[in-house]
Write an enzyme that holds these catalytic residues in place. Sequence first.
Site, PDB file in Angstrom:
ATOM      1  N   TYR A 162     -14.979  11.960  -7.408  1.00 16.18           N
ATOM      2  CA  TYR A 162     -14.246  11.247  -8.465  1.00 16.18           C
ATOM      3  C   TYR A 162     -12.736  11.516  -8.358  1.00 16.18           C
ATOM      4  O   TYR A 162     -11.923  10.582  -8.421  1.00 16.18           O
ATOM      5  CB  TYR A 162     -14.791  11.713  -9.814  1.00 16.18           C
ATOM      6  CG  TYR A 162     -14.268  10.977 -11.020  1.00 16.18           C
ATOM      7  CD1 TYR A 162     -14.712   9.691 -11.324  1.00 16.18           C
ATOM      8  CD2 TYR A 162     -13.346  11.570 -11.878  1.00 16.18           C
ATOM      9  CE1 TYR A 162     -14.245   9.028 -12.449  1.00 16.18           C
ATOM     10  CE2 TYR A 162     -12.878  10.915 -12.999  1.00 16.18           C
ATOM     11  CZ  TYR A 162     -13.326   9.639 -13.284  1.00 16.18           C
ATOM     12  OH  TYR A 162     -12.857   8.984 -14.391  1.00 16.18           O
ATOM     13  N   SER A 217      -7.327   8.854 -13.880  1.00 15.06           N
ATOM     14  CA  SER A 217      -7.939   9.927 -14.673  1.00 15.06           C
ATOM     15  C   SER A 217      -7.123  11.204 -14.495  1.00 15.06           C
ATOM     16  O   SER A 217      -6.506  11.407 -13.436  1.00 15.06           O
ATOM     17  CB  SER A 217      -9.364  10.185 -14.183  1.00 15.06           C
ATOM     18  OG  SER A 217      -9.847  11.407 -14.701  1.00 15.06           O
TER      19      SER A 217
HETATM   20  P1  NAP Z   1     -18.110   3.491 -19.316  1.00 17.27           P
HETATM   21  O1  NAP Z   1     -18.155   3.605 -20.790  1.00 17.27           O
HETATM   22  O2  NAP Z   1     -19.182   4.111 -18.488  1.00 17.27           O
HETATM   23  O3  NAP Z   1     -17.973   1.935 -18.943  1.00 17.27           O
HETATM   24  C1  NAP Z   1     -17.843   1.590 -17.593  1.00 17.27           C
HETATM   25  C2  NAP Z   1     -17.605   0.108 -17.471  1.00 17.27           C
HETATM   26  O4  NAP Z   1     -17.402  -0.189 -16.073  1.00 17.27           O
HETATM   27  C3  NAP Z   1     -18.787  -0.729 -17.910  1.00 17.27           C
HETATM   28  O5  NAP Z   1     -18.308  -1.935 -18.462  1.00 17.27           O
HETATM   29  C4  NAP Z   1     -19.543  -1.005 -16.606  1.00 17.27           C
HETATM   30  O6  NAP Z   1     -20.270  -2.216 -16.589  1.00 17.27           O
HETATM   31  C5  NAP Z   1     -18.366  -1.152 -15.653  1.00 17.27           C
HETATM   32  N1  NAP Z   1     -18.722  -0.906 -14.270  1.00 17.27           N
HETATM   33  C6  NAP Z   1     -19.179   0.236 -13.698  1.00 17.27           C
HETATM   34  N2  NAP Z   1     -19.372   0.047 -12.382  1.00 17.27           N
HETATM   35  C7  NAP Z   1     -19.034  -1.242 -12.136  1.00 17.27           C
HETATM   36  C8  NAP Z   1     -19.021  -2.049 -10.972  1.00 17.27           C
HETATM   37  N3  NAP Z   1     -19.388  -1.544  -9.778  1.00 17.27           N
HETATM   38  N4  NAP Z   1     -18.606  -3.344 -11.063  1.00 17.27           N
HETATM   39  C9  NAP Z   1     -18.230  -3.857 -12.247  1.00 17.27           C
HETATM   40  N5  NAP Z   1     -18.219  -3.146 -13.396  1.00 17.27           N
HETATM   41  C10 NAP Z   1     -18.627  -1.859 -13.333  1.00 17.27           C
HETATM   42  O7  NAP Z   1     -16.755   4.115 -18.726  1.00 17.27           O
HETATM   43  P2  NAP Z   1     -15.343   4.367 -19.454  1.00 17.27           P
HETATM   44  O8  NAP Z   1     -15.333   5.735 -19.978  1.00 17.27           O
HETATM   45  O9  NAP Z   1     -14.999   3.227 -20.336  1.00 17.27           O
HETATM   46  O10 NAP Z   1     -14.400   4.369 -18.163  1.00 17.27           O
HETATM   47  C11 NAP Z   1     -13.565   3.260 -17.829  1.00 17.27           C
HETATM   48  C12 NAP Z   1     -12.560   3.727 -16.781  1.00 17.27           C
HETATM   49  O11 NAP Z   1     -11.794   4.808 -17.310  1.00 17.27           O
HETATM   50  C13 NAP Z   1     -13.202   4.261 -15.496  1.00 17.27           C
HETATM   51  O12 NAP Z   1     -12.427   3.883 -14.385  1.00 17.27           O
HETATM   52  C14 NAP Z   1     -13.164   5.761 -15.679  1.00 17.27           C
HETATM   53  O13 NAP Z   1     -13.143   6.452 -14.452  1.00 17.27           O
HETATM   54  C15 NAP Z   1     -11.844   5.901 -16.430  1.00 17.27           C
HETATM   55  N6  NAP Z   1     -11.721   7.137 -17.186  1.00 17.27           N
HETATM   56  C16 NAP Z   1     -12.506   7.382 -18.284  1.00 17.27           C
HETATM   57  C17 NAP Z   1     -12.339   8.554 -18.998  1.00 17.27           C
HETATM   58  C18 NAP Z   1     -13.137   8.871 -20.226  1.00 17.27           C
HETATM   59  O14 NAP Z   1     -12.911   9.952 -20.798  1.00 17.27           O
HETATM   60  N7  NAP Z   1     -14.033   8.033 -20.695  1.00 17.27           N
HETATM   61  C19 NAP Z   1     -11.398   9.508 -18.570  1.00 17.27           C
HETATM   62  C20 NAP Z   1     -10.632   9.243 -17.447  1.00 17.27           C
HETATM   63  C21 NAP Z   1     -10.799   8.045 -16.769  1.00 17.27           C
HETATM   64  P3  NAP Z   1     -21.851  -2.218 -16.979  1.00 17.27           P
HETATM   65  O15 NAP Z   1     -21.924  -1.752 -18.379  1.00 17.27           O
HETATM   66  O16 NAP Z   1     -22.278  -3.629 -16.835  1.00 17.27           O
HETATM   67  O17 NAP Z   1     -22.502  -1.254 -16.032  1.00 17.27           O
END
Ligand code: NAP
Length: 248
Positions: free
Chosen positions: A155, A142
């Site tokens: 985070y 991130s």
């Molecule tokens: P999201 O929409 O909240 O989706 C999170 C995903 O991770 C879901 O499939 C969830 O599964 C799964 N998950 C969470 N905790 C878990 C665990 N302990 N074991 C297995 N699966 C787990 O998040 P996102 O925005 O797509 O983020 C994905 C990645 O990108 C993360 O690492 C986040 O830190 C990173 N990121 C995101 C952004 C952004 O702007 N969105 C920016 C920087 C970095 P369930 O649905 O079954 O709970």
Amino acid sequence: MEFEGQVALVTGASRGIGRAIALRLAEAGCDIALNYRSSTAEAEDVAERIAALGRNVELLPGDVARPEVARQLAEAACEKLGRIDILVNNAGIGRDKLLLAMDADDIQEVIATNLVGPMFLTQAVALTMVKRRSGRIVNISSTAASRPGKGQANYAASKGGLEAFTKAMAVELGSRGILVNAVAPGIIKTDLTQALRNAAESELLGRQVVNSFAEPEAVADAVAYLASPRNTYTTGTVLAVDGGLKMV
Ligand code: NAP
């Protein structure tokens, strides 16, 4: 079809960025071991889409924060799909608040999910890749790792650690034909950032060079390149996909 015949294990692929990565790799020929934690209906929907593309897909629910889950996931993916060519450590959570207001769970669960989980999973999967002297690992970091906002101590520390771990693994695994990189997204349109975007859209856009937030597919494209056979020489890097966040 540059991933034809390959298998990817993607964590957190039921929603958001992980979902887009799984679909992007499947569209290019990859079979998918699809991990998620609890969103079964969403995960089944992604699996149906992957199957409709003619790819093999296995649903592998499990909490990546639990140490024993890593070996179970690696074993199940290899048993059901034959092997793992690509590991994408995408599953992640946020618990934003000021450090002085955090309780122990806020710190431990974020570090366990975002950093310790990928370490155990890499250990389990790299063992199988080393034997074949080939593999690609992509960790989803991130912008917060290098430019954290207020309330992101847990985070930012988890993602900063993940970037350091990425480089350490690139050094350890490079001689075995395994390339290890990270992608650092900015603000992507997923559930994780919904509240933040609702609360401060214009302020956040004012801090970017590009005047819009990205769809998850922008991150998936970057992952697809780093994981592909086209990438023969990039390892230990962190590729920002952030619209120039905090450059202005
Ligand atoms: P999201 O929409 O909240 O989706 C999170 C995903 O991770 C879901 O499939 C969830 O599964 C799964 N998950 C969470 N905790 C878990 C665990 N302990 N074991 C297995 N699966 C787990 O998040 P996102 O925005 O797509 O983020 C994905 C990645 O990108 C993360 O690492 C986040 O830190 C990173 N990121 C995101 C952004 C952004 O702007 N969105 C920016 C920087 C970095 P369930 O649905 O079954 O709970």
